[in-house]
Structures are given as C-alpha cells and as structure tokens.
Design a protein around this motif. Structure first.
Motif: not given
Length: 122
Positions: A12-13, A84-86, A120-122
């Motif tokens: 996840q983000a 982490l970012k999308p 990476v999911s938002s």
C-alpha cells in the motif's frame, strides 16, 4: 556474470519494500551497481546506483525515500524503499558494470538481472 533481483511485491502507499540484487561470477567489489525501473508504457529510468566504494547516487523522485547499499562479502546490493507511492509502481532491474564510478544511464551497464515487480496501491 549473473544478477538475480528479488523482493518485489504488492504494498500500500506509504509502505516499504526491500529489493535485493544477488551477483555471481564476478569480483563484486570492482563493479558499480545500479537500479532502474520501467513502468508500463514508459522508458526505463534510473533509480539509484552505488560504486564499488559505496558512493551513492539517487534520482530526484526517490531521494530521501530510497536507500541503496551493498555487502561485497555477500555479493549483494539492496534497495530499501520507504514511503512508497503509486507512481513507484514498475518492474525494477538491477544492473552492473566493471567500473568504480556508477553510471546513471542504462546503456552504460553491461549486465542485467531479470527484474522484479513492485506494485504500490493507493
């Protein structure tokens, strides 16, 4: 020379992942190692690199979030990815070249691993 990248996955983000690049068939300390990534529909881009003497370089989008390190005794290079970012979603590749100063251009590297997918999911 063989490089094996591992450690990708779904996160996840805001989360973290640690990628590893294991090398064989070379005197590892004489090789610079870089990480690159390629998102769908985009060109491969530089992420981070480390020299044989552990000087490090980062692309602007990952500065302060990613950390590259190496263990020459274990022939491994790691990429710790935090916050982490999308937009970090991509296939991540490690690469190496026989030189001390690590290049930041993909075409300057001679050996490549197979890539590991980071989502990476938002």
């Amino acid at each position: 020379v063989q490089l094996q990248a591992s450690g990708g996955g779904l996160v996840q983000a805001g989360g973290s992942l640690r990628l590893s690049c294991a090398a064989s068939g070379l005197t590892f300390g004489n090789y610079a190692v870089g990480w690159f990534r390629q998102a769908p529909g985009k060109e491969r881009e530089f992420v981070a690199a480390i020299s044989g003497s552990s000087l490090t370089y980062y692309a602007d989008p990952v500065k302060g979030r990613f950390t590259i390190s190496r263990d020459n005794a274990k022939n491994t290079v790691s990429l710790q990815m935090n916050s982490l970012k999308p937009e970090d979603t991509a296939v991540y590749y490690c690469a190496s070249v026989f030189r001390m100063g690590p290049p930041r251009t993909a075409s300057d590297y001679d050996y490549w691993g197979q890539g590991t997918l980071v989502t990476v999911s938002s």
